[in-house]
Design an enzyme around this catalytic site. Structure first.
Site, PDB file in Angstrom:
ATOM      1  N   GLU A 165     -78.914 103.398-121.075  1.00  0.00           N
ATOM      2  CA  GLU A 165     -78.904 103.974-121.818  1.00  0.00           C
ATOM      3  C   GLU A 165     -78.492 103.996-123.714  1.00  0.00           C
ATOM      4  OE1 GLU A 165     -75.694 104.983-123.872  1.00  0.00           O
ATOM      5  OE2 GLU A 165     -74.828 104.110-122.232  1.00  0.00           O
ATOM      6  N   GLY A 305     -72.338  99.585-122.751  1.00  0.00           N
ATOM      7  CA  GLY A 305     -73.099 100.540-122.802  1.00  0.00           C
ATOM      8  C   GLY A 305     -74.905  99.778-122.198  1.00  0.00           C
ATOM      9  N   GLU A 306     -76.143 100.030-122.697  1.00  0.00           N
ATOM     10  CA  GLU A 306     -77.725  99.649-122.515  1.00  0.00           C
ATOM     11  C   GLU A 306     -78.312  99.602-121.835  1.00  0.00           C
ATOM     12  OE1 GLU A 306     -77.617  95.651-124.546  1.00  0.00           O
ATOM     13  OE2 GLU A 306     -76.475  96.212-126.703  1.00  0.00           O
ATOM     14  N   GLY A 307     -77.104  99.409-119.989  1.00  0.00           N
ATOM     15  CA  GLY A 307     -77.603  98.686-118.890  1.00  0.00           C
ATOM     16  C   GLY A 307     -76.769  97.861-118.618  1.00  0.00           C
TER      17      GLY A 307
END
Length: 338
Positions: A165, A305-307
């Site tokens: 996300e 984050g960001e995966g």
């Protein structure tokens, strides 16, 4: 996407678990039997063996492979940012999405290295959700629309799904979802996020407590609409779509795990096919992992984050299957002891 992944009401999800595909113990047992015949001492590959068995049970084969790995990063903006809970403006979400699309972010490098096909899905970034401390973040329709968008983004030909996300303010949203579903004190779920100092964290805790109190009477899925964001709803939709296709899911860190807390509250069986990629440095993640009864694959002190942590975990999964499928058995290698 198949029609069965499209929902009209949040209550459709609450009652979904009994109709979903289940873990196939037969194939997990077959994978375990193969592990016992490989040229190594029993159990010597530790968690790699457990991961191979997990993938076997969900993919329905004793020797699963990861031929196609899909990574989805959902992005959204949040009305609660009007309360000053984040030191960065929401324009950063748009700018970071552009960075993802240009290939300049950490997740781009890690997906390239781990062999995942990355898609970034922005969700109405020009229209933030409502401020959950003064009202509902989303209407039921808005939430269901985001869930359906997340479900539709999943490739049913994938062998594994990586979820991440992006959204300024979504560490506050994550804390609200975790607190709203699992209880405790608001301050226990609040961390630094993208750089909040101690005063900022105190403000976040107060805002989270206000929002959770306001929406305390709602069901878990209703709390997703009231407290969550579009990217959190989309993550839930992707998780459900993957389950229908028997695709194992690797959740990223704190925010991604917290996005699934409403699914946990609705029925823990909805998350049986999920792994947690890494232990986030956000303080609430340890308690979330315990509530999910899932041990993170990695613990590297990350909180990006960001995966990004999930993409790193994909390399561990590839290693687990490389050993599981590629190693010789004692009989094949002519080694005594099998």
């Amino acid at each position: 996407m198949p029609e069965t992944t499209i929902f009209s009401h949040l209550s459709d999800i609450s009652d979904l678990a009994p109709s979903l595909p289940e873990f196939d113990q037969q194939f997990a047992d077959a994978a375990r039997a193969r592990q016992a015949q490989l040229t190594k001492p029993p159990g010597s590959l530790g968690k790699l063996e457990e991961l191979a068995e997990f993938l076997a049970g969900w993919r329905g084969t004793a020797q699963p492979e990861i031929r196609e790995a899909q990574a989805l990063v959902f992005a959204g903006n949040h009305g609660v940012c009007d309360r000053g809970v984040n030191p960065f403006p929401q324009e950063v979400t748009v700018q970071m999405v552009a960075n993802f699309e240009a290939g300049g972010a950490a997740i781009n490098q890690l997906c390239q290295l781990s062999g995942a096909n990355l898609s970034v899905v922005p969700l109405e970034l020009d229209r933030p959700t409502g401020d959950f401390s003064t009202g509902a973040a989303m209407s039921e329709k808005e939430c269901v629309d985001a869930i359906n968008l997340g479900a539709a983004a999943v490739s049913t030909s994938a062998d594994i799904l990586i979820l991440g996300e992006m959204g300024i303010g979504n560490s506050t949203v994550a804390a609200a979802l975790a607190h709203g579903i699992l209880g405790g004190d608001a301050k226990d779920w609040v961390g630094r996020g993208t750089g909040s100092d101690s005063d900022g964290q105190s403000l976040k805790a107060r805002v989270v407590a206000e929002g959770v109190k306001r929406h305390a009477s709602l069901s878990p899925m209703e709390k997703l609409a009231a407290l969550g964001g579009r990217e959190q709803a989309a993550i839930c939709g992707a998780v459900i779509a993957a389950r229908r296709a028997r695709i194992p899911v690797v959740l990223d860190g704190y925010i991604c795990t917290a996005a699934c807390a409403p699914l946990l509250g609705a029925d823990p069986r909805l998350l049986e096919h999920c792994l947690i990629g890494h232990a986030s440095a956000e303080p609430g993640h340890k308690a979330l992992c315990a509530a999910f009864d899932k041990a993170p694959i990695l613990d590297l002190g990350m909180a990006l984050g960001e995966g990004s942590g999930a993409a790193l975990a994909l390399m561990v999964l590839r290693g687990a299957l490389s050993c599981h499928n590629g190693m010789a058995t004692f009989a094949e290698a002519g080694v005594a002891g099998g």
